[in-house]
Design an enzyme around this catalytic site. Structure first.
Site, short mmCIF file in Angstrom:
data_model
loop_
_atom_site.label_atom_id
_atom_site.label_comp_id
_atom_site.label_asym_id
_atom_site.label_seq_id
_atom_site.Cartn_x
_atom_site.Cartn_y
_atom_site.Cartn_z
CD GLU A 1 -3.19 -0.76 1.90
OE1 GLU A 1 -3.39 -0.04 2.74
OE2 GLU A 1 -3.94 -1.87 2.04
C1 LIG Z 1 3.26 -9.65 0.80
C2 LIG Z 1 2.99 -8.60 -0.10
C3 LIG Z 1 1.36 -8.59 -0.46
C4 LIG Z 1 0.94 -7.75 -1.51
N1 LIG Z 1 -0.52 -7.50 -1.65
C5 LIG Z 1 -0.91 -7.07 -3.01
C6 LIG Z 1 -2.19 -7.09 -3.33
O1 LIG Z 1 -3.00 -7.93 -2.64
N2 LIG Z 1 -2.43 -6.43 -4.35
C7 LIG Z 1 -1.80 -5.63 -5.27
O2 LIG Z 1 -1.92 -5.39 -6.10
N3 LIG Z 1 -0.39 -5.54 -4.78
C8 LIG Z 1 0.03 -6.29 -3.60
N4 LIG Z 1 1.42 -5.95 -3.16
C9 LIG Z 1 2.30 -5.22 -4.02
C10 LIG Z 1 2.77 -4.28 -3.30
O3 LIG Z 1 1.98 -3.05 -3.27
C11 LIG Z 1 4.20 -3.78 -4.25
O4 LIG Z 1 5.08 -4.79 -3.37
C12 LIG Z 1 4.56 -2.36 -3.65
O5 LIG Z 1 3.80 -1.22 -4.44
C13 LIG Z 1 5.88 -2.12 -4.07
O6 LIG Z 1 6.34 -2.43 -5.27
P1 LIG Z 1 7.47 -3.47 -5.70
O7 LIG Z 1 7.60 -4.48 -4.72
O8 LIG Z 1 7.46 -3.73 -7.13
O9 LIG Z 1 8.47 -2.23 -5.26
P2 LIG Z 1 9.19 -1.19 -6.40
O10 LIG Z 1 8.05 -0.34 -6.89
O11 LIG Z 1 10.28 -1.87 -7.45
O12 LIG Z 1 10.08 -0.23 -5.18
C14 LIG Z 1 11.36 -0.64 -4.79
C15 LIG Z 1 11.89 0.41 -3.80
O13 LIG Z 1 11.85 1.58 -4.45
C16 LIG Z 1 11.15 2.49 -3.97
N5 LIG Z 1 10.68 3.55 -4.72
C17 LIG Z 1 9.79 3.43 -5.80
N6 LIG Z 1 9.48 4.48 -6.52
C18 LIG Z 1 10.18 5.68 -5.69
C19 LIG Z 1 10.34 6.86 -5.78
N7 LIG Z 1 9.78 7.70 -6.74
N8 LIG Z 1 10.88 7.66 -4.78
C20 LIG Z 1 11.62 6.88 -3.75
N9 LIG Z 1 11.41 5.57 -3.58
C21 LIG Z 1 10.73 4.91 -4.38
C22 LIG Z 1 10.12 1.98 -3.20
O14 LIG Z 1 9.64 2.36 -1.84
C23 LIG Z 1 10.91 0.71 -2.81
O15 LIG Z 1 11.57 0.76 -1.51
C24 LIG Z 1 1.86 -7.03 -2.08
C25 LIG Z 1 3.12 -7.06 -1.96
C26 LIG Z 1 3.64 -7.93 -1.10
C27 LIG Z 1 5.20 -8.06 -0.74
#
Ligand SMILES: Cc1cc2nc3c(=O)[nH]c(=O)nc-3n(C[C@H](O)[C@H](O)[C@H](O)COP(=O)(O)OP(=O)(O)OC[C@H]3O[C@@H](n4cnc5c(N)ncnc54)[C@H](O)[C@@H]3O)c2cc1C
Length: 815
Positions: free
Chosen positions: A495
């Site tokens: 989230e």
């Molecule tokens: C256990 C679990 C349950 C989940 N459940 C759901 C679900 O039910 N439905 C759903 O749709 N999604 C779900 N998610 C997805 C979750 O919302 C995403 O993992 C999250 O949005 C982050 O995306 P990412 O993991 O691809 O990280 P990335 O987007 O690749 O981010 C990697 C890092 O970069 C940072 N970052 C990215 N952009 C910026 C920026 N502009 N400035 C500074 N920092 C930045 C982030 O903070 C993070 O630390 C779930 C994830 C997990 C692990």
């Protein structure tokens, strides 16, 4: 002349400080100048300044033509263009208390008049009965080893309505308030994070929430009763391999087409998606899906690229492929993948129907401001309360160097963080849930709550681990810390991953949403009608100037006087804190304006600068919540050390954030130094809470105090002495009960009245034989010693236990 100019300056400053209207200010200045002129102190320069300002104010056409227009043109060039998703994110949701805190002049009476959040009788009953029963059924070690909740737990969760807490009663849901929802999640979380996540997701951002706000009547009737009763299990899929934080990068798409549904040709969408990390996907019966919609043949309008859209799809629909499970942090809640390739769905499966095509992102952002305020923050709060109770208990019963470890100053420092942050967590939880229950969709506050409350959860769990030493690290039935330690990174990532939330969202959204004029300036620049745009800009720009000068005057005056003369709504020990928060609020308003003026749109890329200003806003919000919580709890003297701890550390954090902002925001040393002197004319004045305050917040954790009971409510307390946390509770009570007798024995041994024999049994027998202790007292000491011994044990497993895993992997290989 100088006297008149000085009077002009003073009167103007007072009016700006008090945020009076231009007309009021002008009347005050003219009156002052008239009096001075009659008293033979006429100044042509002062009158000229007033005349010029008046002409500019009362002849707007002239002002627009010769002043505003050239500036408007510059703004058009320098302001970055807003993407549709950015505009949606900025406009979605509401502002609340954050706006007052951001604008530099909070109305404290308004804050104190916010009603105290209370559970209804029905909600309290559900918490004390169904939720208590659910907690009794949960055994986190077995759940995580078996990678699923037991069948009877699933059944109980569904039948008792845990999955329909937010659904209206007319659809069979519980229709609970936000504060009840959060309290229930908090309690379940204190027993099992996997069960808490399972309950949390359907009640947070997902199909039910989407349907309640945007669904058509048919969609509500079709799904809500099933979702309330647990017959339908929902999941919501936004994230894919290509898109995590950046939803706009999603590669999942739908094409508007005609196709066959129920034996008829209908207008619909052909969908292709590949989603991962989706909570509850492996068991879901209804899939909420976000995808980009295209209409190349213009079957539903004139646009080809329609934008992010949300649909609800039964998972047994042909082509929907529920993929394999992930194991997030090796926890047991359901999480996995879902894919589909050219799956045809009818148009009426779009959430809200065809009218809502392309509005998916706005819907999600809007609803995120509700769900994000409740569930994940509740998990953070649970970490605090749980740690306060059980780490406090452990620090009381564990002895090293013949002393309870809670008495060591080093441990006290970590315990103080747990204690102080737990108070802050609970205060912030109540304030945030209150906003939702008052009908606000707080976009900035939800980001503050999500970021800070999960980060505080991480801090207290890490401190708990350190305090437990090896006892915290050994996995097994006895370990109650590892599951929470494993789960907190999940709360941190989902989230809105925390780094992004702090660096991009809190101030990024806050500055635009909470500022009285910036959004209007941005919208005026984006206005396609340039004449109307100029009018809008002119009004916003000049009001902005007045607002900025007012903030400068307020900040400098409050700094110069240490905010002594500003008003506080209360007297007593907390009076000064309201004044200091007004001072910091004003400083934030002033520094934010300078930052926007100097850096403009580039502030979005200078994330670390934004993050620091966001920290000031967040600490203002949390400190305000602490003061309100103290008042709501009836200003109890037990709470005062917690209030001092939080306000002193909070003000210190704001000071550090402002200092670091100024040090880093410009290459111009002089400007940074001038800014610093305006905010802190006498240097920095906010120290961290002292060791004495740390000691005062920790003391009540180590015995059975009323504030310990209050602050750790509604943490689940097992009544079983052989249960992971029940054992700690039992030992803690036994040690407290035997404390006086233990002290008697210890003193008698020290004086040589009782022999320091090898075992406790022998020492107690000697003490009883010499009438140092009664038999009853000796029994208490013995029971405490046994309970303490049991509570410090960790699990160990025979080698046969490990063989089951090698057998399982052998079987997998054969299969
Ligand atoms: C256990 C679990 C349950 C989940 N459940 C759901 C679900 O039910 N439905 C759903 O749709 N999604 C779900 N998610 C997805 C979750 O919302 C995403 O993992 C999250 O949005 C982050 O995306 P990412 O993991 O691809 O990280 P990335 O987007 O690749 O981010 C990697 C890092 O970069 C940072 N970052 C990215 N952009 C910026 C920026 N502009 N400035 C500074 N920092 C930045 C982030 O903070 C993070 O630390 C779930 C994830 C997990 C692990």
């Amino acid at each position: 002349m100088f006297l008149q100019l000085f009077i002009l300056l003073v009167v103007t400053s007072v009016c700006l400080y008090k945020r009076k209207t231009f007309e009021f200010g002008l009347s005050a200045v003219v009156t002052a100048l008239l009096v001075m002129s009659i008293a033979d102190q006429f100044s042509l320069v002062a009158w000229l300044v007033v005349a010029l300002t008046s002409v500019s104010y009362f002849m707007p056409d002239l002002r627009r033509q010769y002043v505003s227009k050239p500036i408007y043109k510059i703004f058009q060039k320098i302001m970055p263009a807003m993407s549709e998703t950015e505009q949606d994110a900025l406009e979605a949701g509401d502002v609340w208390l954050d706006k007052d805190l951001f604008q530099g002049s909070p109305d404290w009476n308004k804050v104190l008049n916010i009603p105290k959040p209370e559970l209804t009788a029905e909600e309290t009953e559900f918490l004390n009965n169904e939720t208590e029963q659910l907690c009794e059924m949960l055994d986190e070690w077995t759940i995580n080893n078996e990678h699923d909740l037991p069948e009877d737990v699933w059944k109980f969760i569904k039948e008792k309505g845990f999955l329909g807490m937010i659904i209206p009663k007319k659809f069979g849901g519980k229709e609970f308030s936000a504060i009840a929802h959060s309290t229930i999640v908090n309690k379940i979380s204190s027993r099992s994070t996997s069960a808490a996540v399972t309950v949390m997701v359907p009640n947070s951002l997902g199909p039910a929430e989407l349907l309640m706000h945007y669904g058509t009547d048919e969609q509500k009737d079709q799904y809500l009763p099933g979702l309330a009763s647990g017959k339908e299990i929902p999941c919501f899929a936004l994230t894919g391999s290509a898109n995590g934080s950046d939803a706009g990068a999603m590669t999942d798409f739908g094409i508007v087409k005609k196709g066959e549904y129920n034996g008829e040709e209908v207008l619909g969408i052909e969908l292709t998606w590949e989603k991962r990390y989706i909570t509850l996907a492996p068991v879901a019966t209804v899939l909420g899906l976000a995808f980009k919609l295209y209409d190349p043949d213009k079957l539903i309008g004139v646009k080809e690229d329609i934008g992010i859209t949300c649909a609800l799809i039964p998972t047994d629909h042909p082509g929907v492929n529920t993929g394999d499970r992930h194991l997030p942090m090796n926890l047991a809640f359901m999480n996995g993948t879902t894919t589909g390739d050219k799956v045809f769905i009818p148009m009426e499966w779009i959430v809200g129907g065809q009218d809502y095509v392309g509005k998916g992102w706005r819907m999600l952002v809007e609803l995120l401001s509700i769900g994000r305020s409740i569930s994940l923050p509740a998990m953070g709060v649970s970490c605090g309360k749980f740690s306060y109770r059980y780490t406090g208990a452990y620090a009381r019963i564990r002895e090293q160097f013949n002393t309870q470890i809670g008495n060591f100053e080093g441990i006290e420092e970590a315990l103080a963080r747990i204690a102080g942050l737990t108070y802050r967590l609970e205060a912030s939880r109540r304030m945030t849930c209150n906003a939702i229950d008052l009908g606000v969709k707080p976009s900035v506050i939800s980001a503050i709550a999500k970021y800070h409350m999960t980060e505080m959860g991480r801090t207290v769990i890490s401190d708990s681990m350190d305090i437990h030493g090896g006892r915290g690290l050994i996995a097994g039935e006895r370990n109650y810390l590892i599951p929470a330690y494993q789960a907190i990174p999940v709360a941190i990532t989902v989230e809105g991953a925390n780094i992004l939330t702090r660096n991009l969202m809190i101030f990024g959204q806050g500055a635009v949403r909470c500022h009285p004029w910036v959004l209007e300036e941005m919208l005026s620049v984006a206005n396609p009608d340039k004449v109307a745009g100029l009018k809008q800009f002119d009004r916003a720009f000049f009001s902005h100037i007045g607002y900025s000068i007012g903030n400068f005057v307020r900040t400098f005056w409050l700094g110069l006087t240490g905010a002594r003369f500003t008003r506080s709504p209360v007297n007593g020990e907390t009076e000064m804190y309201y004044k200091q928060l007004t001072r910091m609020s004003s400083a934030l308003a002033f520094v934010s304006d300078v930052a926007m003026l100097m850096i403009g749109g580039d502030l979005k890329r200078r994330e670390r600068l934004s993050a620091r200003l966001g920290d000031v806003l967040s600490h203002l919000y949390m400190a305000t919540s602490v003061l309100k919580f103290y008042e709501d709890e009836g200003r109890q003297s037990d709470d005062l050390p917690y209030v001092h701890w939080n306000l002193q550390n909070g003000l210190n954090s704001m000071q550090v954030a402002l200092r670091e902002f100024m040090r880093n925001f410009t290459g111009n040393k002089w400007l940074a130094s001038a800014l610093y002197r305006i905010v802190f004319p006498w240097g920095e004045s906010y120290s961290k809470a002292s060791d004495k305050i740390d000691h005062a917040v920790v003391k009540p954790m180590l015995s059975n105090t009323q504030i310990r009971q209050r602050l750790t409510y509604p943490t689940f307390i097992s009544k079983k002495a052989d249960d992971a946390t029940g054992r700690m509770e039992f030992a803690f009570n036994a040690v407290l009960l035997a404390a006086d007798s233990e002290l008697k024995l210890y003193r008698a041994i020290k004086k040589g009245e009782v022999e320091n024999l090898k075992t406790i049994e022998e020492r107690l027998a000697d003490a009883v034989s010499k009438s140092v202790l009664s038999k009853k007292e000796a029994k208490l000491v013995q029971e405490a010693a046994d309970a303490r011994w049991d509570a410090i044990q960790v699990d160990s497993y025979p080698k046969e236990w490990f063989e089951q895993f090698s057998k399982q992997s052998d079987q997998r290989e054969v299969a």
